[in-house]
Design an enzyme around this catalytic site. Structure first.
Site, PDB file in Angstrom:
ATOM      1  NE  ARG A  64      -3.561  -0.005   2.726  1.00 29.92           N
ATOM      2  CZ  ARG A  64      -4.100  -0.414   3.882  1.00 29.92           C
ATOM      3  NH1 ARG A  64      -3.786   0.203   5.010  1.00 29.92           N
ATOM      4  NH2 ARG A  64      -4.946  -1.421   3.916  1.00 29.92           N
ATOM      5  NE  ARG A 133      -2.228   2.246   9.467  1.00 34.55           N
ATOM      6  CZ  ARG A 133      -3.036   1.218   9.205  1.00 34.55           C
ATOM      7  NH1 ARG A 133      -3.832   1.248   8.157  1.00 34.55           N
ATOM      8  NH2 ARG A 133      -3.073   0.161   9.995  1.00 34.55           N
ATOM      9  CE  LYS A 198      -6.224  -0.256  11.413  1.00 29.63           C
ATOM     10  NZ  LYS A 198      -7.061  -0.930  10.411  1.00 29.63           N
ATOM     11  CE  LYS A 200      -7.534   3.683   9.127  1.00 34.46           C
ATOM     12  NZ  LYS A 200      -8.575   2.811   8.562  1.00 34.46           N
ATOM     13  CB  CYS A 413     -13.602  -3.725   1.625  1.00 28.31           C
ATOM     14  SG  CYS A 413     -14.307  -5.339   2.013  1.00 28.31           S
ATOM     15  CB  CYS A 419      -9.144  -9.216   2.924  1.00 24.36           C
ATOM     16  SG  CYS A 419      -9.227  -8.726   4.655  1.00 24.36           S
ATOM     17  CB  CYS A 458     -15.090  -8.844   7.937  1.00 28.25           C
ATOM     18  SG  CYS A 458     -13.840  -7.606   8.309  1.00 28.25           S
ATOM     19  CB  CYS A 462     -12.004  -1.744   4.728  1.00 27.82           C
ATOM     20  SG  CYS A 462     -11.034  -2.594   5.988  1.00 27.82           S
TER      21      CYS A 462
END
Ligand code: SRM
Ligand code: SF4
Length: 550
Positions: A64, A133, A198, A200, A413, A419, A458, A462
């Protein structure tokens, strides 16, 4: 047993692990579990192709990039396209945070992919991992100079939040193990163990909320007065990830705390990060996001802590309201007289004819690509005399056609097969789902309705399904949780309408809903707004247990 991420970070704050050593071992097709944790900080996920698990684990990597504000200059785009063909699966995936992902890179091509990204003047450092991120910012070349200033601020803040470790450069550029003696023991901003989770960040310029700002840990809502950017309203504590059946995890919108002047941007941004660093829950990764610090301690506590750390006082909110979200498609004139073109990309997957067309446009005309937060692309700063050529290139390949409204405001996603956390299909199911929904809307004469549909494989969220007017969240193969009632401004979470729905039940469940909407809606009333007005769903609050809402 592998160490926890907290213990690993503490043991090796350089984030190098033994990545370089494994990289040089041609017999190894994967990295050890501990190194897979460090790899994330380098922007790399170790994955296996889930379609072929029956024949064993076929290891591959997702890489990424970090693209603050989604800006991808033409030479960089061309380099990415070449790398995707040579080392990846031939596609570039626009992410829901304005970055690119390469999928299907095998270990023997990993170093060359990374070196190629570096040579294209980009990085993948801190694209993943317990760090700040990719910083999002409005990609549209807007009407005032403020838009460019906001993008410059996003870049400045992104640089200020980058970890300083040399590991990325040493491993992927120099091709050597990290010189441990020279490595600082702790990052000056992050400390030894980085963040609990994380982190953001996004910027937005009202009235357009095209970055879904309130879903971010840290948000800057631009305050533009007389055409000039004077500062920002600070938003903190948004986040969407949750787990099925765990009511202690939930999506949450950020609290808007107040205004500060532009010159304090980096100080404020770093202070919010430090609060996460010092107060985030390091004992439980499911409770470690900044949103839970806000939820547990409250906005007043947070404001006081921020003011203590920075010595600044937040002023009353000054930014305007958000009245719209999403992307603009087709040709639009910029303030400087040039043009930009918004192109829809289904589930963000740039491939085949579209990839070829964008490559030709970038190489012939040098046009800059911008990635949007809803997985689409813009071609910006296009001169009047370049427009016809761009249209010809797209038409020759039958690429870039404007789809129906429902399709262009959809997101999904990646989920299967890449994934490792996917419980159900998402990106691969999206076209079939949209066919079904378009059919149902047509039955009611609602073909022209732009209803936002977002799917994830899930509950991690995302593609931000909890902000959609219709959200499908994977539970198991062919079964989804159905959420209704987000708005198109990105200011309202949706709520569970059906706890579990099988794909074949969708027509029976949604046909009567669309029929009612067609009958009862007021002029101009959006689907999500209607679901709330008539009480089809109740407002979601962070303290409403998800399971109880159904
Ligand atoms: Fe995400 C994990 C893909 C945006 C919440 N996300 C993952 C991983 C890396 C799976 C994993 O950990 O093994 C996925 C890789 C799949 C693949 O094969 O590519 C993945 N996330 C994505 C992307 C590519 C989805 C997309 O459709 O574009 C997005 C990459 C953004 C980027 O460029 O950085 C992406 N992820 C998001 C968002 C949306 C956003 O940030 O605006 C969210 C919800 C917002 C939030 O963070 O709260 C999101 N991803 C998660 C979570 C849940 C985090 C939590 O707080 O619980 C996970 C799981 C985790 O971290 O443990 C996750
Ligand atoms: Fe994977 Fe779940 Fe994120 Fe989809 S929402 S990419 S299935 S982690």
């Amino acid at each position: 047993m592998a160490l926890s991420p907290e213990a690993l970070k503490d043991r090796d704050p350089s984030l190098a692990g033994t990545i370089a050593q494994t990289l040089q071992d041609p017999a190894a097709d994967r990295f050890e579990e501990e190194d897979a944790v460090f790899l994330k900080f380098h922007g790399i996920y170790q994955q296996d192709d889930r379609d072929v698990r029956k024949t064993g684990k076929h290891w591959q990597f997702m890489v990424r990039t970090r693209q603050p504000g989604g800006i991808v200059p033409a030479p960089q785009f061309l380099a990415y396209a070449r790398l995707a063909r040579e080392y990846g699966n031939g596609t570039l995936r626009v992410t829901s945070r304005q970055a690119f992902q390469f999928h299907g890179v095998v270990k023997s091509g990993l170093a060359r992919t990374m070196r190629g990204i570096h040579d294209a003047l980009a990085t993948t450092l801190a694209a993943c991992g317990d760090v700040a991120r990719n910083v999002m910012a409005p990609p549209i070349p807007a009407e005032t100079s403020a838009a460019a200033e906001v993008r410059a601020d996003a870049q400045r803040l992104s640089d200020a939040l980058l970890p300083v470790t040399r590991a990325w450069h040493d491993i992927w550029v120099e091709g050597v193990p990290v010189k441990l003696g020279e490595e600082p023991k702790a990052d000056p901003l992050y400390g030894r163990t980085y963040l609990p989770r994380k982190f953001k960040t996004a910027f937005a310029i009202p009235p357009l909320n095209d970055t879904d700002l309130l879903t971010n840990c840290l948000g800057f809502i631009a305050v533009v007065e007389n055409g000039a950017l004077v500062g920002y309203d600070l938003a903190v504590g948004g986040g969407l990830g949750r787990s099925h059946g765990n009511v202690a995890t939930f999506p949450r919108l950020a609290d808007v705390l107040g205004f500060f002047e532009r010159e304090h941007l980096v100080a404020i941004g770093q202070a919010v990060l430090k609060i996460h660093r010092d107060w985030g829950d390091r004992t439980n990764r499911k409770h470690a996001r900044l949103k839970y610090v806000l939820e547990d301690r409250g906005a007043d506590w947070f404001r006081a802590e921020l003011e203590r750390l920075t010595g600044l006082t937040l002023q009353p909110r000054r930014a305007g309201e958000f009245t719209a979200g999403g992307d603009r498609f087709g040709w639009h004139r910029q303030a400087d007289g040039r043009w930009y073109l918004g192109l829809h990309v289904e589930a963000g997957r740039v491939r085949g004819a579209l990839l070829e067309a964008l490559e030709q446009i970038a190489s012939e005309l040098g046009v800059e690509v911008r990635l949007t937060a809803t997985q689409n692309v813009l071609l910006v700063d296009v001169d009047e005399d370049q427009r016809a050529r761009i249209e010809a290139i797209l038409a020759a390949r039958q690429a870039g056609r404007d789809p129906l409204p429902l399709r262009r405001s959809s997101m999904a996603c990646p989920a299967l097969p890449t994934c490792g956390l996917a419980l159900a299909e998402s990106e691969r199911w999206l076209p079939t789902l949209l066919d079904t929904l378009e059919g149902l809307l047509r039955e009611q004469g609602l073909d022209d309705d732009e209803i936002s549909v977002r799917v994830t494989g899930c509950p991690n969220g995302c593609a931000r399904p909890y902000m959609a007017e219709i959200g499908f969240v994977g539970k198991s193969p062919g079964r989804y949780q159905l959420w209704l009632g987000g708005d198109r401004r990105g200011t309202r979470l949706n709520s569970v309408y059906r706890e579990t729905i099988k794909t074949e039940e969708i027509p029976d469940v949604l046909r009567p809903v669309f029929a009612r909407y067609a009958q009862e809606r007021q002029p101009g009333e959006a689907f999500g707004d209607w679901t709330h007005r008539v009480g089809l769903v109740q407002p979601f609050t962070p303290t409403t247990p998800v399971a109880a809402a159904a």
